[in-house]
Write a protein that holds these residues in place. Sequence first.
Motif, mmCIF file in Angstrom:
data_model
loop_
_atom_site.group_PDB
_atom_site.id
_atom_site.type_symbol
_atom_site.label_atom_id
_atom_site.label_comp_id
_atom_site.label_asym_id
_atom_site.label_seq_id
_atom_site.Cartn_x
_atom_site.Cartn_y
_atom_site.Cartn_z
ATOM 1 N N LYS A 155 31.106 38.691 50.531
ATOM 2 C CA LYS A 155 31.468 39.188 49.778
ATOM 3 C C LYS A 155 33.139 39.497 49.593
ATOM 4 N N GLN A 156 33.231 41.145 50.246
ATOM 5 C CA GLN A 156 34.402 41.973 50.570
ATOM 6 C C GLN A 156 35.267 40.946 50.642
ATOM 7 N N ASP A 158 35.613 37.947 50.638
ATOM 8 C CA ASP A 158 35.870 36.668 50.156
ATOM 9 C C ASP A 158 37.170 37.245 48.558
ATOM 10 N N TYR A 159 38.308 36.388 48.496
ATOM 11 C CA TYR A 159 39.402 37.457 47.186
ATOM 12 C C TYR A 159 38.636 36.145 45.885
ATOM 13 N N HIS A 161 35.541 37.256 44.726
ATOM 14 C CA HIS A 161 34.875 38.033 44.029
ATOM 15 C C HIS A 161 35.468 39.235 43.613
ATOM 16 N N CYS A 164 36.319 43.610 42.456
ATOM 17 C CA CYS A 164 37.849 43.868 43.003
ATOM 18 C C CYS A 164 36.641 43.054 44.520
ATOM 19 N N ASN A 165 38.434 43.201 45.697
ATOM 20 C CA ASN A 165 37.195 43.168 46.677
ATOM 21 C C ASN A 165 38.264 43.163 47.896
#
Length: 180
Positions: A155-156, A158-159, A161, A164-165
């Motif tokens: 998730k983090q 993945d732009y 998401h 924010c990420n």
Amino acid sequence: MSPIDTPRAFIPVRIAVLSVSDTRGPEDDRSGDTLVARIEAAGHVLADRKMLRDDRTDITRQLRRWIADDGVDVVISTGGTGLTGRDVTVEAHRDVYEKEIDAFATVFTIVSMQKIGTSAVQSRATGGVAGGTYLFALPGSTGACKDAWDEILCKQLDYRHMPCNFVEIMPRLDEHLRRK
């Protein structure tokens, strides 16, 4: 449609995988294989892959090489995060961090608690940033690598998401180095 609901295009990141073990070799590196499979299935690029023994100096040296490499955005290591005398991966990571991502360890512990209960207390998983590169140290178990990837990193990294990420702030990670 609000900005938070605006669809974004996927941005692949370049990820290096480091497996740390005194007992496993490349032929039985299931945790490294698990990470590589998930990285590639998510559409990211495997930038490099190495395996090292539990040696703080060697691990630190390899992390610094990848931090200096413009072709590596993220480093994920597996192994050496436990409590035994040979577990030195966390110390090697902290040798290179400019900033530690404290909440990574907290969220990883929460995820682990759901799977393995209080045994999660034995992990010293960590995350940080150095030279514009994200670094994450995961336990050597395949289950822990799956949990960290599936519940946090996929998730983090993945732009798309929201809200924010890690990817959206990647261009600013080393802004302090560009200031005059």
